[in-house]
Write a protein that holds these residues in place. Structure first.
Motif, PDB file in Angstrom:
ATOM      1  N   ASP A   1       0.845  -1.196   0.000  1.00 48.61           N
ATOM      2  CA  ASP A   1       0.000   0.000   0.000  1.00 48.61           C
ATOM      3  C   ASP A   1       0.879   1.243   0.000  1.00 48.61           C
ATOM      4  OD1 ASP A   1      -2.511  -1.050  -0.129  1.00 48.61           O
ATOM      5  OD2 ASP A   1      -2.863  -1.035   2.033  1.00 48.61           O
ATOM      6  N   ALA A   2       0.664   2.113  -0.976  1.00 45.78           N
ATOM      7  CA  ALA A   2       1.390   3.379  -1.032  1.00 45.78           C
ATOM      8  C   ALA A   2       0.472   4.475  -0.498  1.00 45.78           C
ATOM      9  CB  ALA A   2       1.801   3.690  -2.467  1.00 45.78           C
ATOM     10  N   VAL A   3       1.015   5.299   0.383  1.00 40.73           N
ATOM     11  CA  VAL A   3       0.278   6.440   0.919  1.00 40.73           C
ATOM     12  C   VAL A   3       0.223   7.515  -0.163  1.00 40.73           C
ATOM     13  CG1 VAL A   3       0.293   8.233   2.700  1.00 40.73           C
ATOM     14  CG2 VAL A   3       1.072   5.915   3.248  1.00 40.73           C
ATOM     15  N   ILE A   4      -0.940   8.089  -0.383  1.00 39.41           N
ATOM     16  CA  ILE A   4      -1.067   9.148  -1.393  1.00 39.41           C
ATOM     17  C   ILE A   4      -0.975  10.509  -0.710  1.00 39.41           C
ATOM     18  CG2 ILE A   4      -2.560  10.185  -3.136  1.00 39.41           C
ATOM     19  CD1 ILE A   4      -3.776   7.415  -3.614  1.00 39.41           C
ATOM     20  N   GLN A   5       0.023  11.296  -1.129  1.00 35.72           N
ATOM     21  CA  GLN A   5       0.251  12.617  -0.557  1.00 35.72           C
ATOM     22  C   GLN A   5      -0.238  13.693  -1.527  1.00 35.72           C
ATOM     23  OE1 GLN A   5       1.134  11.518   2.683  1.00 35.72           O
ATOM     24  NE2 GLN A   5       2.697  13.092   2.681  1.00 35.72           N
TER      25      GLN A   5
END
Ligand code: CU
Length: 156
Positions: free
Chosen positions: A135-139
């Motif tokens: 899971d990649a955190v969306i900034q």
């Protein structure tokens, strides 16, 4: 219970010394910096940690963007540009960072649902056939990297 406890005490040092499964390659600190403009790609970053054997990262897939490419930023005659790369070596026990100014992912058309959830799943394809789901955190556009350790969502 009385009978089992001494056995566990004996087993623990053996477990530490034995090599069971070889250490896997894994990915963490994955995040995506959204493009301020829907027509231009967003950028993705992560850190790959080498396991017991050398592998290559052959590509990244996701259901939450139209297209993903691996890129490398290069400086030619003082000009920064970037070019697609098809494969990246992840040496055994080594560490390869995709970070601003260097290697990065380009993601076109990040899905609105993923944006509202604030994260998106990426699938990393390794040369040994493993697929790592992360899971990649969306900034938000222009945001800095999330603090290390903020992502507790890594999966092997
Ligand atoms: Cu790029």
């Amino acid at each position: 219970m009385r009978a089992i406890l001494p056995l566990l005490a004996l087993a623990a040092p053996l477990a530490l010394g034995a090599c069971g499964d070889p250490a896997p390659t894994y990915i963490d600190q994955a995040w995506v910096r959204l493009s301020p403009n829907k027509d231009t790609p967003s950028a993705g970053y992560f850190v790959a940690h080498g396991g017991a054997s050398d592998v290559q990262l052959r590509g990244v897939l996701t259901d939450y963007a139209l297209k993903v490419e691996m890129h490398e930023s290069v400086s030619e005659n003082g000009m920064m540009s970037m070019k697609p790369i098809s494969s990246v070596d992840i040496p055994a026990k080594g560490k390869v960072a995709f970070a601003p100014g260097g290697k990065h992912l380009m993601l076109w058309g990040v899905n609105d649902t993923a944006i509202s959830r604030g994260k998106m799943q990426l699938t990393f394809l390794l040369s040994n056939g493993d697929r790592l789901l992360v899971d990649a955190v969306i900034q938000k556009p222009g945001a800095a990297a999330p603090a290390a350790g903020a992502d507790a969502h890594r999966q092997h």
